[in-house]
Design a protein around this motif. Sequence first.
Motif, short mmCIF file in Angstrom:
data_model
loop_
_atom_site.label_atom_id
_atom_site.label_comp_id
_atom_site.label_asym_id
_atom_site.label_seq_id
_atom_site.Cartn_x
_atom_site.Cartn_y
_atom_site.Cartn_z
N GLU A 101 -2.24 3.52 7.57
CA GLU A 101 -1.58 4.25 8.66
C GLU A 101 -1.74 5.75 8.45
O GLU A 101 -1.99 6.50 9.38
CB GLU A 101 -0.11 3.86 8.73
CG GLU A 101 0.49 3.98 10.11
CD GLU A 101 -0.12 2.99 11.13
OE1 GLU A 101 -0.81 2.06 10.71
OE2 GLU A 101 0.10 3.19 12.34
N THR A 133 -6.19 2.09 11.56
CA THR A 133 -4.74 2.02 11.31
C THR A 133 -4.28 0.63 11.72
O THR A 133 -5.03 -0.14 12.33
CB THR A 133 -3.95 3.06 12.13
OG1 THR A 133 -3.93 2.64 13.50
CG2 THR A 133 -4.55 4.45 12.01
N GLY A 141 1.13 -0.88 8.56
CA GLY A 141 1.46 -0.03 9.70
C GLY A 141 2.70 0.80 9.47
O GLY A 141 2.85 1.88 10.04
#
Length: 158
Positions: A101, A133, A141
């Motif tokens: 992320e 991501t 995430g």
Amino acid sequence: MRIGIGWDSHPLAAGRPLILGGVSIAHARGLLGVSDADALLHAVIDAMLGAAALGDIGQHFPESDPAMRGISSLLLLQRAQELIHAAGWRIGNIDSVIIAEQPRLAPYIPAMREQIAQALGLSLSRISIKAKTAEGLDSVGQGRAIQAQAVALLEEMP
Ligand code: MG
């Protein structure tokens, strides 16, 4: 030819350096593990070993071995290449994905490809890395971990 797949995941923790593809990345947290916890290289190593049916990274480089503490995964990558060479195989190409992320990894990908190509003595055109991501989903995430996936194609040595 033979094809192999590799996958790895490490948690992010404060006070650890973030190293991916053999490159140090500026970030507040790094990956937790016995070695340098380079999830990308671990996935690549497993793909290489898997393609040659030589088992997995934990079998050849066990975390219980004190020599593994803090070791650069670039060294493990080179040792894995020695193992596949000894078995009569050489690398055709490697493709991989890092799922993170944060931080934004695109600026570091050229340096990662350089490091891997150099460690393996291969041309850059044989090494591919993408960054994705997890769109805010799951532990990756939510920024608690980084994952990597890789495939390796091996060719029989002439
Ligand atoms: Mg690992």
